[in-house]
Design an enzyme around this catalytic site. Structure first.
Site, short mmCIF file in Angstrom:
data_model
loop_
_atom_site.label_atom_id
_atom_site.label_comp_id
_atom_site.label_asym_id
_atom_site.label_seq_id
_atom_site.Cartn_x
_atom_site.Cartn_y
_atom_site.Cartn_z
N CYS A 107 0.84 -1.20 0.00
CA CYS A 107 0.00 0.00 0.00
C CYS A 107 0.88 1.25 0.00
CB CYS A 107 -0.97 -0.05 1.19
SG CYS A 107 -2.30 1.15 1.06
N HIS A 235 -3.46 -5.61 0.91
CA HIS A 235 -2.74 -5.85 2.17
C HIS A 235 -2.61 -7.34 2.50
CE1 HIS A 235 -2.52 -1.70 3.83
NE2 HIS A 235 -3.54 -1.50 3.02
N GLU A 237 -0.78 -8.65 4.81
CA GLU A 237 -0.69 -8.82 6.27
C GLU A 237 -2.07 -8.78 6.93
OE1 GLU A 237 -0.32 -6.04 4.74
OE2 GLU A 237 -1.20 -4.45 5.95
#
Lengths: 275, 993
Positions: A107, A235, A237
């Protein structure tokens, strides 16, 4: 330092937001060390980037994205000098890359890498040739997206993967190249690792909301030609456990989330090549 | 000489911002232009060489792939009209701040004092518009005159060689700082004149208390000893006004109220706050004994309760109504970053884990004429949503829960509730993390942003209604990045044990933060001239009460001051030593060595005279709709799903990052298409544990039109049933009450004050009764008591509104369920009893009626139901669980069906009712404490056994065909609608916003 340890670093400060969950993803994927290091510690010369194998630029809003996403952040890394040396942090990062190590930007971290010229870096040229700019909708959006993986990409992080499902959370995620020639090279060298696609991971799409920002050629993530530098708007994660999935209460899912796969590939690469 | 760098998009690059402005001008103003383009302008008021300016333009200010730039010449071309909008002097310019830092990195030199970068935006308009029209566009849409200024030039007037001149909005002040004396030895009229002219919001009784104080010989003697005269200083009067403001002192909640219940029974209530709010928590804690979950309540910036053995949870909800009415974006942005400082500054510091937001607006489609100074509800909607979006997203805190409540009376004052929760170590350096205490001799460190004129009189302003002279300086603009850096630094300082106490600078600024912390030691000495300023020319009193944002006040032991400041500097945060905590007993401020204030702490904190408020209740009768006025059941359902209070809020929810930090397990949007309306949210804040925190809220101002007692009861029940619906443990939950009222003090301006005060009393009585019955302690809250608009003869008062927010524990997040049905064949049950309670319901509102049968809450049976539901969740017996609220069973059934992508076949004859009801009553009554659940057939027996003896109705089942089918009391199908039709009705109203 134990030589056999896989060591990951996540840089924080000045508006990074996702450093904790990125470090967590690194740990879950098998990294022995996943340090969150404030930029000021690197600039003070207290922490040496080269002591790590895997550099993570986490999501967030560096300096509020006030001059355009990650612009002021890139400017800082390019010009701020490490105490007691004449090297900038960007010099240190280039040294890190030259030694064959891994970098992933998510990002705002992807925006930072693109605006520093680390991606796509065609032919090793670190001039900025692409950018990430405002979504076609003109607004920030949080939404989950299906991503088709280019199976012949050199990307280390996506080896063996076909498709992944991850959330985007950005206002400036539209990938644009300086010229059609740059796009053509990205495509022909299989550097457009991830593309927004349909729920069956069949084909890239320009249709909103599957493609949430109007990205050129539906590009969601890009690597350099070595495959060791990788940036993506979604994302990974944010999907490391099944309870992250927006429909985990209605679907049968494995414990591990799809985002974790990218970090596991990184750790595997380090064990096989850098230890 | 200032320079201008302009940055424009290259030809052929889509200008998303310009397109959005063009679209919104069409929607808001009906002005249809051919084209709108935008250009960014940086006005650089600093000594830089030509090369440095070029490097800045080329480097950080522009993107070589999509933008071009020019220095001291224009890029604007081919337009009919150009409007450039920039900030007024002294307004926070976040982009300008970042631009300055970027140039400093580039040149390796710091800016000199007074040097700065200012930003503005050029709008290039093409189309049929004259200059007068452009003036309207600028004043009414592109800019907010309170904080921004603009220039309009036509194509002919524009100087194509040099463009617009550089006009940096420097703050120019010729004022010399001085301490003025104020003569209070005057008559009552003159006293009130002083209060009004100074925007002090002090009433006559308070002014007289101050007058009497300063006249005391003993006081005069003490003042002489520090070189002060016989008169009060301006700084002293301002400090008193701030400390005694309604905002800070909660005078109405502390008042002595004479209440008459409408049937001749009278009682005297000595402080609503002590009697009902603290009283409830005290009694609940006593009853719970060793199961008490409270750790720190009412004494700190936020409430603290137990979470795990190692961690505590912290929660606070605030309002930021008045500033949001004037500048929706800045007001709301400040609201969210402001409330973040509360849990952060609780105990010795806590890490923020989620935000919540609830907005009350008039309809964005409001089409009646607006009284002067009110912004259109749609502008307020846009501005507030964007402000909270920037505040929350940039701060890296997920916005996990919220609501939008619509009522046209909120045109008078929008309500902007912002909540924020944090995680605190149970123990830190050998003592509880929630303990804080400034010690005598500790230094006072101001950390974060600098002091400017922003927000002066914010505390006293919010203690008044919105009127003609509402101050411009009361508007602040938050700066999430400065705050983020400060938080990063303070968490490190906390873990290194560098300070003893911390609190935020919010309303009242240093006066409030230092004044409150000094209650630990009994005094302080504060050097106002040491505070870093944004620009020169501030008066000592202005420094004292400025509400400039992003500042915390920290008590640092003398031996740690050096380390504290060094760490701050390294992390790019400003920390300044501005004084010391003492035990002198005095609120002592100095400016360049001269005393500016010398007030006894006791007078400041306890000298407020108690207000006396009369309250008289009367139950008003409202017209009821006739049964022939009712639409058919299926038509009514579609109408209800499209009502603003019920329809999808996805357009707002998606703009908030609700997943950052990787902890959000029950998200605000859920179901097969990720777009169903979740009842509450669950986060899992610790990576090494599956323990979770659930949050939810209740808010039902419509019920206030009948009786605020039941409004309050319903808000509490709504919050709790949303909370248990997502798996929250009903025995491990705490509540927060946020009152937003219209002025309840009878006066010429408020002739119906007695009724409004009685409404307040009744809401408080219910708060006590129901918190006690549910065993939910109150841990924090706030009141905002002047939510009226009064200009000329127009008065708009908001409906009395309480937001009841809850936070609590989920033992294992993996056992929680969402609201969407999961599988065809699952059985559908309704928990609870349905009564004829359509008073102030969404159905009646749709028909233009209020009615009288407001829902009431039976807490005893509800609590048993919620406990049993928790057991069903623990046992994994539920497939889905959705609460019934606005629009009752009909709306809940439609939502759970279309969110799940399957149909529902239910039979109203199976619904357990209190007496014989009609189809419409069963479908749309808003009876409380009800939940709609689906259960797999193989678990139905166990589920039914669990609820044996409780009201449980098996209504039907989940069907493969995605249709809602409802059988009425006469056995015919009264609703038979495809999911897609119902979902479209629900999604359409706000989709384009």
């Amino acid at each position: 330092m134990a030589q056999q340890q896989v060591r990951a670093i996540v840089i924080s400060g000045n508006g990074t937001n996702c450093e904790r969950e990125v470090a967590n993803a690194c740990r879950l994927a098998g990294a022995d060390v996943a340090d969150i290091v404030h930029l000021s510690c690197l600039l003070a010369g207290e922490v040496e980037l080269n002591d790590y194998h895997f550099l993570n630029f986490a999501g967030g809003f560096l300096d509020g994205d006030d001059l355009g996403s990650a612009k002021a952040g890139a400017n800082r890394l390019n010009h701020a000098v490490i105490a007691g040396s004449s090297r900038t942090l960007a010099d240190a990062i280039r040294g890190f890359i030259a030694s064959g190590k891994l970098v992933m930007g998510v990002c705002n971290g992807f925006q930072l890498m693109v605006k520093m010229g680390l991606l796509p870096a065609l032919g090793g040229d670190q001039r900025q040739t692409a950018t990430l700019t405002f979504n076609d909708g003109g607004r920030f959006e949080d939404r989950w997206t299906y991503l088709k993986v280019d199976p012949v990409s050199p990307c280390v992080f996506t080896r063996g993967l076909q498709g992944i499902y991850l959330p985007v959370r950005h206002g400036e995620g539209k990938f644009v190249t300086e010229t059609p020639a740059v796009l053509e090279q990205i495509e022909s060298r299989h550097l457009a690792v991830l593309k927004y696609c349909d729920a069956g991971y069949q084909a890239p799409t320009m249709d909103y909301p599957l493609n949430p920002n109007g990205s050129t050629a539906a590009i969601a993530g890009v690597c350099d030609e070595s495959g060791r530098l990788f940036g993506l708007m979604p994302h990974p994660e944010a999907y490391v456990h099944r309870t992250h999935h927006p429909r985990w209460t209605r679907e049968t899912l494995p414990e591990e989330g799809m985002g974790l796969w990218l970090y596991q590939n990184a750790v595997t690469f380090i064990r096989e090549n850098l230890l | 000489m200032a320079s201008r760098i302009v940055v424009a998009l290259k030809d052929g690059v889509r200008d998303a911002r310009g397109e959005r402005v063009r679209r919104e001008m069409m929607e808001h103003l009906g002005i249809n232009l051919d084209r709108v383009r935008t250009i960014d302008v940086y006005t650089i008021d600093a000594q830089l060489s030509e090369e440095e300016l070029l490097a800045a333009a080329r480097g950080p200010f522009s993107d070589p792939v999509i933008q071009e730039y020019a220095v001291n010449r224009p890029l604007a071309d081919d337009f009919d009209l150009l409007i450039e909008v920039g900030f007024r002097p002294g307004v926070t310019d976040n982009v300008g701040r970042t631009a300055r830092e970027a140039i400093q990195y580039l040149t390796g030199r710091s800016f000199a004092p007074g040097e700065a970068v200012y930003t503005s935006v050029q709008y290039l308009l093409n189309g049929d518009l004259d200059k007068a029209g452009a003036e309207q566009v600028a004043a009414g849409f592109l800019a907010n005159g309170l904080i921004q200024r603009w220039t309009i030039v036509s194509r002919e007037e524009f100087d194509r060689a040099s463009g617009l001149p550089a006009q940096p909005p420097r703050v120019v002040s010729t004022a010399t700082p001085q301490i003025r004396e104020i003569d209070l030895d005057v008559n009552d009229e003159a006293l009130m004149q002083i209060s009004r002219d100074g925007m002090l919001a002090l009433n006559l009784e308070e002014m007289k208390a101050i007058q009497a104080f300063i006249a005391e010989p003993q006081v005069q003697q003490q003042r002489a000893s520090v070189g002060l005269g016989r008169k009060l200083t301006d700084a002293e009067l301002e400090a008193l006004a701030q400390t005694w403001s309604e905002h800070c002192k909660h005078k109405i909640f502390s008042a002595r109220i004479d209440y008459e219940d409408g049937q001749g029974n009278r009682e005297t209530i000595n402080s609503l706050f002590k009697t009902y709010i603290m009283g409830a928590t005290r009694d609940i804690r006593a009853a719970k004994g060793d199961k008490d979950i409270c750790l720190s309540v009412f004494k700190d910036n936020a409430g603290v309760i137990r979470f795990t053995d190692d961690w505590s949870m912290v929660y606070k909800v605030e309002t930021h109504n008045s500033p949001s009415a004037l500048d929706p974006y800045g007001g709301a942005l400040t609201g969210i970053v402001g409330v973040n400082r509360d849990p952060f500054g609780t105990g010795r510091g806590a890490r923020l884990i989620f935000n919540t937001d609830v907005f009350c607006f008039a309809s964005p489609f409001y089409d009646k004429p607006l009284p002067p100074r009110l912004l259109h509800p749609r502008r307020i909607f846009e501005g507030v949503v964007e402000g909270v979006e920037h505040g929350g997203n940039k701060s890296g805190i997920p916005t996990v829960n919220g609501s939008l409540v619509f009522d046209d009376r909120f045109a008078g004052k929008p309500l902007v509730y912002c909540g924020s929760a944090a995680l605190m170590p149970r123990e830190l350096h050998g003592r509880p993390g929630h303990d804080k205490k400034a010690e005598v001799g500790d230094h006072i460190l101001m950390v974060g942003g600098r002091v400017g004129k922003d927000g002066i009189h914010g505390a006293t302003f919010s203690s008044e209604e919105l009127h003609e002279d509402s101050p411009v300086t009361a508007v602040q603009i938050g700066d999430p990045i400065t705050q983020r850096r400060m938080f990063d630094f303070l968490l490190v300082a906390r873990d290194q044990g560098l300070y003893n106490a911390i609190t935020d600078n919010g309303a009242g600024g240093l006066s409030s933060s230092v004044g409150e912390m000094a209650e630990d030691t009994g005094g302080f000495e504060l050097h106002l001239d040491r505070c870093p300023l944004k620009y020169p020319g501030l008066q000592p009193w202005e420094i004292l009460i400025s509400e400039a944002q992003e500042r915390m006040t920290v008590a640092v032991p003398p031996q740690q001051v050096e380390a504290f400041i060094a760490l701050a500097r390294r992390m790019d945060v400003e920390a300044t030593d501005i004084g010391q905590f003492t035990d002198s007993g005095y609120y002592h401020c100095l400016y360049e060595g001269k005393t500016a204030t010398y007030l006894p702490m006791a007078f400041l904190h306890e000298g407020t005279p108690q207000m006396q408020i009369p309250a008289r209740w009367e139950l008003k009768q409202h017209a009821e709709p006739s049964s022939t006025a009712l639409p058919s059941a299926d038509e009514a359902l579609e109408q209800l799903l499209s009502r603003l209070n019920i329809c999808s809020k996805e357009c707002v929810v998606r703009r908030y990052d609700h997943e950052v930090q990787g902890a959000t397990v029950q998200k605000p949007l859920t179901g097969i298409d990720n777009d169903g309306p979740a009842d509450g949210s669950v986060v899992r804040p610790l990576f090494d544990s599956f323990a979770g925190i659930a949050t939810a809220h209740g808010i039902c101002p419509r019920y206030s039109d009948i009786d605020t007692y039941h409004m309050m009861a319903c808000a509490i029940d709504e919050a709790l049933r949303n909370y248990v619906a997502v798996g929250g443990n009903i025995d491990h939950v705490a509540g927060l009450d946020n009152f937003c009222w219209c002025d309840p003090v009878k006066s010429e301006r408020t002739p119906d004050g007695e009724y409004k005060a009685a409404q307040l009393v009744r809401a408080n009585k219910a708060l006590y009764d129901y918190c006690l019955a549910f065993g939910v302690p109150l841990i924090s809250g706030k009141d905002s008591m002047k939510n009226d608009y009064q200009i000329g003869s127009t008065k708009i008062s908001i409906p009395p509104t309480v937001l009841f927010s809850v936070i609590g524990k989920v033992e294992d997040v993996r056992k929680t369920v969402s609201m969407d049905v999961k599988r065809p064949g699952d059985r559908v049950y309704l928990l609870g009893v349905t009564r004829a309670e359509l008073g102030a319901s969404e159905l009646y509102s749709q028909l233009g009626f209020t009615g009288n049968a407001v829902p009431t809450v039976d807490a005893h049976t509800a609590l048993l139901r919620y406990r049993t539901l928790n057991r069903a969740q623990q046992g994994g017996l539920l497939a889905s669980c959705h609460d019934l609220s606005d629009g009752g069973l009909g709306v809940a059934a439609a939502e759970t069906a279309f969110a799940g992508g399957y149909g529902l076949a239910i039979d109203l004859r199976k619904v357990r009712c209190e007496r014989t009801l009609t189809d419409m009553e069963i479908l749309y009554s808003e009876s409380q404490s009800r939940l709609l659940v689906s259960v797999a057939p193989e678990q139905a027996e166990e589920f039914e056994k669990l609820f044996a003896g409780q009201p449980l109705s098996l209504l039907g089942e989940v069907t493969a065909e995605p249709r809602l089918r409802v059988t009425g009391l006469d056995g015919t199908l009264i609703i038979d609608r495809e999911n897609s039709v119902l979902k479209e009705a629900w999604q359409a109203p706000l989709r384009e916003l």
